[in-house]
Design a protein around this motif. Structure first.
Motif, PDB file in Angstrom:
ATOM      1  N   ASP A  52      28.984  76.118  49.215  1.00 22.33           N
ATOM      2  CA  ASP A  52      29.056  75.374  50.465  1.00 22.33           C
ATOM      3  C   ASP A  52      29.114  73.874  50.146  1.00 22.33           C
ATOM      4  O   ASP A  52      29.226  73.488  48.986  1.00 22.33           O
ATOM      5  N   ASP A  53      29.024  73.033  51.177  1.00 17.60           N
ATOM      6  CA  ASP A  53      29.140  71.582  50.984  1.00 17.60           C
ATOM      7  C   ASP A  53      27.989  70.966  50.200  1.00 17.60           C
ATOM      8  O   ASP A  53      28.062  69.820  49.794  1.00 17.60           O
ATOM      9  N   ARG A  54      26.892  71.698  50.026  1.00 16.93           N
ATOM     10  CA  ARG A  54      25.739  71.158  49.309  1.00 16.93           C
ATOM     11  C   ARG A  54      25.670  71.646  47.865  1.00 16.93           C
ATOM     12  O   ARG A  54      24.751  71.318  47.148  1.00 16.93           O
ATOM     13  N   THR A  55      26.648  72.474  47.452  1.00 14.24           N
ATOM     14  CA  THR A  55      26.560  73.129  46.149  1.00 14.24           C
ATOM     15  C   THR A  55      27.457  72.472  45.124  1.00 14.24           C
ATOM     16  O   THR A  55      28.626  72.202  45.399  1.00 14.24           O
ATOM     17  N   LEU A  56      26.912  72.252  43.961  1.00 13.13           N
ATOM     18  CA  LEU A  56      27.678  71.781  42.806  1.00 13.13           C
ATOM     19  C   LEU A  56      27.524  72.843  41.729  1.00 13.13           C
ATOM     20  O   LEU A  56      26.410  73.170  41.323  1.00 13.13           O
ATOM     21  N   LEU A  57      28.629  73.396  41.295  1.00 14.33           N
ATOM     22  CA  LEU A  57      28.623  74.400  40.235  1.00 14.33           C
ATOM     23  C   LEU A  57      29.002  73.721  38.923  1.00 14.33           C
ATOM     24  O   LEU A  57      30.035  73.045  38.852  1.00 14.33           O
ATOM     25  N   ILE A  58      28.161  73.873  37.921  1.00 18.82           N
ATOM     26  CA  ILE A  58      28.436  73.337  36.584  1.00 18.82           C
ATOM     27  C   ILE A  58      28.369  74.496  35.608  1.00 18.82           C
ATOM     28  O   ILE A  58      27.365  75.193  35.532  1.00 18.82           O
ATOM     29  N   VAL A  59      29.450  74.710  34.892  1.00 20.33           N
ATOM     30  CA  VAL A  59      29.512  75.740  33.862  1.00 20.33           C
ATOM     31  C   VAL A  59      29.768  75.027  32.542  1.00 20.33           C
ATOM     32  O   VAL A  59      30.723  74.245  32.433  1.00 20.33           O
ATOM     33  N   CYS A  60      28.908  75.267  31.571  1.00 18.53           N
ATOM     34  CA  CYS A  60      29.133  74.635  30.268  1.00 18.53           C
ATOM     35  C   CYS A  60      28.755  75.597  29.155  1.00 18.53           C
ATOM     36  O   CYS A  60      27.939  76.482  29.331  1.00 18.53           O
ATOM     37  N   SER A  61      29.399  75.399  28.025  1.00 17.50           N
ATOM     38  CA  SER A  61      29.073  76.209  26.852  1.00 17.50           C
ATOM     39  C   SER A  61      28.062  75.460  26.006  1.00 17.50           C
ATOM     40  O   SER A  61      27.940  74.238  26.105  1.00 17.50           O
ATOM     41  N   ASP A  62      27.349  76.184  25.186  1.00 13.66           N
ATOM     42  CA  ASP A  62      26.389  75.507  24.315  1.00 13.66           C
ATOM     43  C   ASP A  62      27.063  74.979  23.059  1.00 13.66           C
ATOM     44  O   ASP A  62      26.597  74.061  22.433  1.00 13.66           O
ATOM     45  N   HIS A  63      28.166  75.577  22.670  1.00 10.29           N
ATOM     46  CA  HIS A  63      28.941  75.103  21.512  1.00 10.29           C
ATOM     47  C   HIS A  63      30.264  75.844  21.493  1.00 10.29           C
ATOM     48  O   HIS A  63      30.478  76.791  22.232  1.00 10.29           O
ATOM     49  N   GLY A  64      31.126  75.418  20.636  1.00 10.77           N
ATOM     50  CA  GLY A  64      32.380  76.130  20.412  1.00 10.77           C
ATOM     51  C   GLY A  64      32.348  76.755  19.029  1.00 10.77           C
ATOM     52  O   GLY A  64      31.327  76.718  18.340  1.00 10.77           O
ATOM     53  N   ALA A 121      24.825  60.238  29.560  1.00  4.46           N
ATOM     54  CA  ALA A 121      25.126  59.474  30.771  1.00  4.46           C
ATOM     55  C   ALA A 121      25.819  60.396  31.772  1.00  4.46           C
ATOM     56  O   ALA A 121      26.510  61.337  31.377  1.00  4.46           O
ATOM     57  N   PRO A 122      25.665  60.106  33.069  1.00  4.65           N
ATOM     58  CA  PRO A 122      26.363  60.922  34.065  1.00  4.65           C
ATOM     59  C   PRO A 122      27.875  60.817  33.870  1.00  4.65           C
ATOM     60  O   PRO A 122      28.393  59.756  33.519  1.00  4.65           O
ATOM     61  N   LEU A 123      28.560  61.890  34.121  1.00  5.14           N
ATOM     62  CA  LEU A 123      30.018  61.912  33.986  1.00  5.14           C
ATOM     63  C   LEU A 123      30.640  61.421  35.285  1.00  5.14           C
ATOM     64  O   LEU A 123      31.176  62.189  36.077  1.00  5.14           O
ATOM     65  N   ARG A 124      30.582  60.127  35.506  1.00  3.62           N
ATOM     66  CA  ARG A 124      31.085  59.539  36.747  1.00  3.62           C
ATOM     67  C   ARG A 124      32.603  59.607  36.837  1.00  3.62           C
ATOM     68  O   ARG A 124      33.166  59.464  37.918  1.00  3.62           O
ATOM     69  N   ALA A 125      33.285  59.867  35.729  1.00  2.47           N
ATOM     70  CA  ALA A 125      34.745  59.981  35.729  1.00  2.47           C
ATOM     71  C   ALA A 125      35.218  61.129  36.616  1.00  2.47           C
ATOM     72  O   ALA A 125      36.345  61.136  37.086  1.00  2.47           O
ATOM     73  N   VAL A 126      34.364  62.106  36.842  1.00  2.31           N
ATOM     74  CA  VAL A 126      34.741  63.216  37.716  1.00  2.31           C
ATOM     75  C   VAL A 126      34.366  62.914  39.165  1.00  2.31           C
ATOM     76  O   VAL A 126      34.533  63.762  40.032  1.00  2.31           O
ATOM     77  N   ALA A 127      33.870  61.707  39.415  1.00  2.00           N
ATOM     78  CA  ALA A 127      33.566  61.201  40.755  1.00  2.00           C
ATOM     79  C   ALA A 127      32.622  62.100  41.528  1.00  2.00           C
ATOM     80  O   ALA A 127      32.827  62.383  42.692  1.00  2.00           O
ATOM     81  N   ILE A 128      31.565  62.531  40.874  1.00  2.00           N
ATOM     82  CA  ILE A 128      30.557  63.330  41.560  1.00  2.00           C
ATOM     83  C   ILE A 128      29.747  62.397  42.455  1.00  2.00           C
ATOM     84  O   ILE A 128      29.195  61.422  41.988  1.00  2.00           O
ATOM     85  N   LEU A 129      29.730  62.719  43.701  1.00  2.00           N
ATOM     86  CA  LEU A 129      28.925  61.938  44.628  1.00  2.00           C
ATOM     87  C   LEU A 129      27.561  62.598  44.723  1.00  2.00           C
ATOM     88  O   LEU A 129      27.467  63.836  44.768  1.00  2.00           O
ATOM     89  N   PRO A 130      26.502  61.831  44.774  1.00  2.00           N
ATOM     90  CA  PRO A 130      25.182  62.471  44.900  1.00  2.00           C
ATOM     91  C   PRO A 130      25.142  63.420  46.097  1.00  2.00           C
ATOM     92  O   PRO A 130      25.594  63.091  47.160  1.00  2.00           O
ATOM     93  N   GLN A 131      24.620  64.607  45.861  1.00  2.00           N
ATOM     94  CA  GLN A 131      24.526  65.628  46.904  1.00  2.00           C
ATOM     95  C   GLN A 131      23.367  65.273  47.830  1.00  2.00           C
ATOM     96  O   GLN A 131      22.344  64.767  47.404  1.00  2.00           O
ATOM     97  N   PRO A 132      23.519  65.554  49.128  1.00  2.00           N
ATOM     98  CA  PRO A 132      22.424  65.256  50.068  1.00  2.00           C
ATOM     99  C   PRO A 132      21.224  66.138  49.756  1.00  2.00           C
ATOM    100  O   PRO A 132      21.369  67.300  49.401  1.00  2.00           O
ATOM    101  N   ARG A 133      20.047  65.540  49.834  1.00  2.00           N
ATOM    102  CA  ARG A 133      18.811  66.300  49.609  1.00  2.00           C
ATOM    103  C   ARG A 133      18.448  67.047  50.877  1.00  2.00           C
ATOM    104  O   ARG A 133      18.590  66.533  51.978  1.00  2.00           O
ATOM    105  N   SER A 134      17.963  68.265  50.706  1.00  2.00           N
ATOM    106  CA  SER A 134      17.506  69.034  51.877  1.00  2.00           C
ATOM    107  C   SER A 134      16.302  69.844  51.525  1.00  2.00           C
ATOM    108  O   SER A 134      15.925  69.992  50.410  1.00  2.00           O
TER     109      SER A 134
END
Length: 169
Positions: free
Chosen positions: A83-95, A156-169
């Motif tokens: 939904d509009d409040r969800t940020l999905l981050i998928v990352c690997s631990d290594h290659g 550092a935050p990856l601001r290049a992907v333009a993540i806007l802070p999600q609203p707190r609820s």
């Protein structure tokens, strides 16, 4: 983890998929024998070339394909749930990298292998990120949650992907 996400909503949810990592560590044992023998011989003789590595990468990918197809289905289910409040981050631990006759963690002298980082949600710009490290994942999560990054935290935050802070609820 999929069941927990569906049945126990929380502000922050994190999970670890062990299957791709374990399968990656075992995959060298299941590549086609002829290309593996040729690559190992070339590596011993100092004649390992890009074409041989590409054949081995293809074999490695073939072995891992069912695991990544399963991951693809799982992530697709999650994307459909966002939904509009969800940020999905998928990352690997290594290659993995071809070295010493198989696919392993690279030697320290070889530099880190590429990993995977995938972000999806409101405010995420579709772009290719380069130069990011594992240290940048936690600061990116904190930034997306509108939380400050501790001064002693690496990355550092990856601001290049333009993540806007999600609203707190």
């Amino acid at each position: 983890s999929d069941h927990l996400w569906r049945t126990h909503p929380v502000k922050v949810f994190s999970t670890y998929f062990r299957l791709p990592d374990v399968t990656g560590h075992l995959a060298s044992n299941y590549v086609a024998r002829a290309p593996a023998v040729e690559a190992a011989e070339r590596e011993r003789n100092g004649t390992l070339d890009d074409a041989t590595l590409a054949r081995m990468d293809g074999e490695f990918a073939r072995v891992l394909a069912p695991v990544y197809e399963w991951m693809h289905r799982t992530v697709a289910k999650w994307i459909a749930r966002i939904d509009d409040r969800t940020l999905l981050i998928v990352c690997s631990d290594h290659g993995f990298r071809y070295v010493n006759g198989g696919y392993y963690h690279p030697p320290k002298s070889g530099g880190p292998p590429d990993g995977v980082l995938f972000l999806f949600g409101k405010g995420v710009k579709r772009t290719r990120v380069s130069g990011a490290t594992l240290f940048d994942v936690a600061p990116t999560i904190l930034y997306a949650m509108g939380q400050p990054q501790p001064r002693d935290m690496d990355g550092a935050p990856l601001r290049a992907v333009a993540i806007l802070p999600q609203p707190r609820s």
